[in-house]
Design an enzyme around this catalytic site. Structure first.
Site, short mmCIF file in Angstrom:
data_model
loop_
_atom_site.label_atom_id
_atom_site.label_comp_id
_atom_site.label_asym_id
_atom_site.label_seq_id
_atom_site.Cartn_x
_atom_site.Cartn_y
_atom_site.Cartn_z
N GLU A 43 0.83 -1.21 0.00
CA GLU A 43 0.00 0.00 0.00
C GLU A 43 0.86 1.26 0.00
O GLU A 43 0.52 2.25 -0.65
CB GLU A 43 -0.96 0.00 1.20
CG GLU A 43 -2.11 -0.98 1.07
CD GLU A 43 -3.02 -0.68 -0.13
OE1 GLU A 43 -3.10 0.47 -0.57
OE2 GLU A 43 -3.62 -1.64 -0.65
N TYR A 126 -6.30 6.76 4.18
CA TYR A 126 -6.52 5.76 3.14
C TYR A 126 -5.73 4.48 3.43
O TYR A 126 -6.27 3.36 3.39
CB TYR A 126 -6.11 6.30 1.75
CG TYR A 126 -6.08 5.19 0.75
CD1 TYR A 126 -7.26 4.74 0.16
CD2 TYR A 126 -4.90 4.51 0.44
CE1 TYR A 126 -7.27 3.66 -0.71
CE2 TYR A 126 -4.89 3.43 -0.42
CZ TYR A 126 -6.08 3.02 -1.00
OH TYR A 126 -6.08 1.94 -1.85
N ASP A 144 -9.87 4.63 -3.54
CA ASP A 144 -8.77 5.17 -4.35
C ASP A 144 -9.34 5.67 -5.68
O ASP A 144 -10.58 5.74 -5.85
CB ASP A 144 -7.67 4.12 -4.55
CG ASP A 144 -8.13 2.97 -5.44
OD1 ASP A 144 -9.32 2.92 -5.82
OD2 ASP A 144 -7.29 2.10 -5.77
N CYS A 196 -13.71 -1.48 -15.57
CA CYS A 196 -14.26 -0.12 -15.60
C CYS A 196 -13.08 0.85 -15.78
O CYS A 196 -12.82 1.71 -14.95
CB CYS A 196 -15.02 0.15 -14.31
SG CYS A 196 -16.08 1.59 -14.42
N CYS A 203 -18.24 -2.57 -20.41
CA CYS A 203 -19.50 -2.76 -19.69
C CYS A 203 -20.14 -4.13 -19.99
O CYS A 203 -20.82 -4.70 -19.13
CB CYS A 203 -20.48 -1.65 -20.05
SG CYS A 203 -19.86 -0.02 -19.62
N CYS A 206 -19.14 -6.62 -17.38
CA CYS A 206 -19.06 -6.10 -16.01
C CYS A 206 -20.13 -6.74 -15.13
O CYS A 206 -21.29 -6.83 -15.52
CB CYS A 206 -19.25 -4.58 -16.03
SG CYS A 206 -19.26 -3.87 -14.37
N CYS A 212 -25.85 -0.48 -13.25
CA CYS A 212 -25.03 0.71 -13.50
C CYS A 212 -25.81 1.80 -14.24
O CYS A 212 -26.24 1.62 -15.38
CB CYS A 212 -23.78 0.32 -14.30
SG CYS A 212 -22.72 1.74 -14.62
S1 SF4 Z 1 -21.23 -1.18 -16.31
FE1 SF4 Z 1 -20.74 0.64 -15.11
S2 SF4 Z 1 -19.39 -0.08 -13.50
FE2 SF4 Z 1 -19.42 -1.66 -15.10
S3 SF4 Z 1 -17.73 -1.17 -16.49
FE3 SF4 Z 1 -19.54 -0.16 -17.29
S4 SF4 Z 1 -19.46 1.89 -16.42
FE4 SF4 Z 1 -18.12 0.62 -15.19
#
Ligand code: SF4
Length: 347
Positions: A43, A126, A144, A196, A203, A206, A212
């Site tokens: 870290e 953090y 972060d 992301c 997406c 994801c 989202c």
């Molecule tokens: S769906 Fe949303 S969280 Fe997932 S990669 Fe796309 S923008 Fe990022």
């Protein structure tokens, strides 16, 4: 919110990035625990630095100083030399101070508690949250740049950073689960780093594509918004590379406070605003020759241009620094800006 953290943890169980300081989710389920020393070191190294840049440094540090007690007993110059090239050198000084404090005041064990971690040198909110969460699986919100980006997109938050920080932290807080908070913290970071991503979020693969909001509204690639930064000022100065006729180089250890503090470097002038005359400050009397090329380097808050002066000297009585014999001189122990000056005279 439980659904969101569950779906992300399921994704992490399959897709967690392999990192030398990390215990993979399968091993963790089998009872293996992360080494707090390794988590803390990673870290500190990862502050302002990428995983790709940190990995080799981390492996060298752990091989050379396998425990916090080993690091606490290390020579300052050895640690600073091993850190050379990683930048933000105050981190290396604090690394040593922290290791020594853990050995002197904590019986050689990192505390799990966030407040106790915060009292150690070089550990801010953090890092305390990250160590407490990742190493000890205590519930803390770890935010972060990756996490900020994911939160801004998941909730389609258009307030620009840095003003958006508390809003994004509040989102991250609500999502952090009580179960496996350490894995969850690493999972969001991995999602931000691998799927992301800043420019072209994937997406389609994801785990959060359903909930989202930015994906649904087509705004993902434009988030997070950022307040434009001011242009960095330019400073300039001069460094002096003096080599004795037996090959020894004149080096100085920079003062502990300030940029490159505690690191070895070439003697040189102050670095002043480029609108002022370029300062000169030769460390000893010699026939100095100015190189045609100059060093260019960018720090967080300014660009730097350095004239490089070279000389061969016979006198062993410098006004600044001390000569380092050629056999003991390791260019890799120099911070990057100083190594650039050395590289110029090799060409
Ligand atoms: S769906 Fe949303 S969280 Fe997932 S990669 Fe796309 S923008 Fe990022």
């Amino acid at each position: 919110m439980r659904d969101l953290s569950d779906s992300l943890l399921e994704w992490y169980d399959v897709h967690a990035r392999a990192m030398p300081w990390r215990v993979p989710p399968t091993d963790k389920k089998a009872g293996l625990r992360p080494d707090p020393y390794a988590v803390w070191m990673s870290e500190i190294m990862l502050q302002q630095t990428t995983v790709a840049a940190v990995t080799a440094y981390f492996q060298r540090f752990i091989a050379r100083w396998p425990t916090v007690a080993d690091l606490a007993a290390a020579q300052d110059a050895d640690v600073m030399g091993e850190w050379a090239g990683l930048g933000y050198y105050a981190r290396a000084r604090n690394l040593l101070k922290c290791a020594r404090a853990v050995v002197a005041d904590q019986g050689g064990e990192f505390p799990a508690d966030h407040a106790a971690l915060l009292k150690l040198p070089g550990i801010g909110p953090y890092t305390a949250a990250a160590v407490s969460s990742i190493a000890f699986d205590l519930r803390h919100v770890v935010v972060d740049g990756n996490v900020e980006r994911v939160m801004a997109r998941l909730f389609d938050e258009h307030t620009p950073l840095p003003a958006a920080k508390p809003i994004l932290t509040a989102h991250a807080e609500r999502l952090t689960p009580n179960q496996r908070p350490g894995d969850y913290a690493q999972a969001v970071m991995d999602l931000g780093a691998t799927i992301c991503s800043p420019k072209s979020p994937a997406c389609g693969i994801c785990p959060w594509r359903g909930p989202c909001k930015a994906r649904a509204r087509g705004t993902a690639a434009s988030l997070p918004k950022k307040t434009p930064k001011k242009a960095k000022p330019i400073r300039h100065g001069t460094v002096y590379l003096a080599q004795r006729d037996d090959g020894a180089w004149l080096l100085e250890t920079r003062p502990d406070s300030g940029l490159l503090g505690g690191m070895q470097g070439w003697p040189g002038s102050e670095w002043v605003d480029a609108s002022l005359p370029r300062p000169v400050a030769p460390p000893l009397k010699a026939e100095w020759t100015k190189l045609d090329a100059e060093v260019r380097h960018t720090f967080t808050h300014f660009h730097l241009m350095l004239d490089v002066m070279v000389a061969t000297v016979t006198d062993a009585g410098p006004g600044a620094g001390s000569f380092v014999n050629l056999k003991d001189f390791r260019p890799s122990d120099l911070p990057t800006v100083m190594r650039k000056a050395f590289d110029l005279i090799q060409n």
